[in-house]
Design an enzyme around this catalytic site. Sequence first.
Site, PDB file in Angstrom:
ATOM      1  N   ASP A  11       0.845  -1.190   0.000  1.00 18.35           N
ATOM      2  CA  ASP A  11       0.000   0.000   0.000  1.00 18.35           C
ATOM      3  C   ASP A  11       0.883   1.243   0.000  1.00 18.35           C
ATOM      4  OD1 ASP A  11      -1.877   1.954   0.303  1.00 18.35           O
ATOM      5  OD2 ASP A  11      -2.908   1.024   2.002  1.00 18.35           O
ATOM      6  N   GLU A  34       6.171  -3.513 -10.434  1.00 19.41           N
ATOM      7  CA  GLU A  34       7.125  -2.748  -9.633  1.00 19.41           C
ATOM      8  C   GLU A  34       8.178  -1.995 -10.449  1.00 19.41           C
ATOM      9  OE1 GLU A  34       6.185  -6.387  -6.946  1.00 19.41           O
ATOM     10  OE2 GLU A  34       6.188  -5.857  -9.064  1.00 19.41           O
TER      11      GLU A  34
END
Length: 254
Positions: free
Chosen positions: A64, A133
């Site tokens: 998060d 990512e």
Amino acid sequence: MEWKTIKVRFEGPVCYIKFNRPNAKNAINNLLIEECHRAIILCEKRSSVVIFEGSPEAFCFGADFNEFEFNCNNEKQIATRPDLLYDLWFKMASGPFISISHVRGAVNAGGIGFVAASDIVIADDTAVFSLSELLFGLFPAMVLPFLIRKIGYQKAHYLTLMTKPVNVKVAHDWGMVDEYHKNSDSLLKRQLARVIKLPKSGIEQYKNYMMELNDFVMKSKDQAVETNRTIFSDDHNLERIRLFVEEGIFPWEG
């Protein structure tokens, strides 16, 4: 026991752990990691099957970013404890129970860690899988040992580099998903009808043996955790995250 980020229920030898952060796409924060550990401790004693679930829209969407802290001195705080998260996935892979991920909707980044650490993965036809990512200059250091063990080096390498989602058919072809069906609830019930017959002692001995045959994830922990800390301490990476969180600017837009 009270739970804030997950829902836990026991049905005979089966424990259901449901991620319960719907406004954050079930993203991972420290409390979710801690609560999953607490639930797993209960499962180690009383359950032979542990099922991880999300919502129909999102299984789990990784770390998060909104829980990162950027203060006036430009010091950044890593949102999650990588060592505890790795230990959680390791318990899923090695614990004295059959771990099952029931995937519907989106699963991204750290969410794939739960999938890769599971003994069995079932999904419905809405499931999509991604490692995003590298768009932020990061890479899934923690996920990769589990994912490589599950689908092999090159497919994990490709998924990391491409950053784009793959559908459930591709994930099944690669070995990330064991079975999928439009009605995954029915599929899960059929799976459970079989695995609940297995004695917990036999499951424990078998999984211990399998970890001895392939100790890759055990040996990879220190390097994975240290690498994760390094990439989340890089000022350039964290600035990309800050711009995304605070200003809605994606890395490729800067």
